[in-house]
Design a protein around this motif. Sequence first.
Motif, mmCIF file in Angstrom:
data_model
loop_
_atom_site.group_PDB
_atom_site.id
_atom_site.type_symbol
_atom_site.label_atom_id
_atom_site.label_comp_id
_atom_site.label_asym_id
_atom_site.label_seq_id
_atom_site.Cartn_x
_atom_site.Cartn_y
_atom_site.Cartn_z
ATOM 1 N N GLU A 63 26.984 10.498 -87.522
ATOM 2 C CA GLU A 63 27.300 9.692 -86.349
ATOM 3 C C GLU A 63 26.265 9.949 -85.256
ATOM 4 N N HIS A 119 33.113 11.211 -78.065
ATOM 5 C CA HIS A 119 33.274 10.908 -79.489
ATOM 6 C C HIS A 119 33.955 12.059 -80.228
ATOM 7 N N THR A 132 39.297 6.837 -86.415
ATOM 8 C CA THR A 132 38.389 5.904 -85.757
ATOM 9 C C THR A 132 36.975 6.105 -86.296
ATOM 10 N N ILE A 134 32.676 5.154 -85.427
ATOM 11 C CA ILE A 134 31.732 4.807 -84.374
ATOM 12 C C ILE A 134 31.329 3.341 -84.484
ATOM 13 N N ARG A 141 34.521 3.091 -80.261
ATOM 14 C CA ARG A 141 35.094 3.550 -81.524
ATOM 15 C C ARG A 141 36.194 2.576 -81.909
#
Length: 291
Positions: A63, A119, A132, A134, A141
């Motif tokens: 991510e 995040h 969730t 990205i 998200r």
Amino acid sequence: MAHLSFTGHDLDRDDHTRADPERLAAMRARGDARLLVLDGLLPQLDEHGLVISDLSGIGDDTELVYLGLRGGAPLFVQVPPEGDMRQAVTLRETMLALMRLDPAELAMFGGARSVADWHARHRFCARCGGHTQIAKGGWQRNCTSCEGQHFPRVDPVAIMLVENEGDLLMGRGKGWPDRAYSALAGFIEPGESIEEGVVREVLEEVGVKVRDVSYIASQPWPFPSQLMIGCHGFTDNRELTIDYTEIEDARWFTRAEVAEAMENGRHAESFIPPLPTAIASYMLTWWLEQD
């Protein structure tokens, strides 16, 4: 006036690329793409400043948040792996280390840290509890279960100088270094204006009623993600009723005491002022410059 820390980044945030998966993938694949390196949420520094590397060794499933273009090159930051939120040093130690960065680098780190931290704390949906993932280059998200959309948040905090007959009211939080004082502060609550938040917080913490609230300046504060809203107001009441569950102490300081503290820093006789990176330091300088 001094520069407000954590402002003045040199990034083109390139919002149109965020919303285009193909353009995002192309940015990530570019040979000049760069990564702002963090250790958990701590800054990594070398003799030149922030450590910035290429994307070699970064897997396709890692991510990454697209911070934007810096000098025309794409810049990313990695979301800390689950369970890796290292903050082994104190905030004061972190701030002292960051003080040697130039303003643009400090602002860039602040924004990157805030969004990476968000995040790492929002891997599950607040609506249904599902996982969730990205989206939008890291500026969103999406829930894989209910399709809910979540966005990085900024929490507004009022920080205020309260004045009476030329003296200034300041307080100290629990666990602060001995003799350290700063402006009173508190979160703006739902249903409040900035001015109402200032009045409520000061009344709760020290028992005085503030009037004629005005705005000074604002500062993003990435620990974890506040917008500090600097204000100034007056009170006609000098008698303090301190809420010791909120703060450790509060007292009035003369203009001469504030000037001496700002000139001598941690060696001051009157009190230890806020670090230069804090908006409170900027506000005290502003106050001293008023006629």
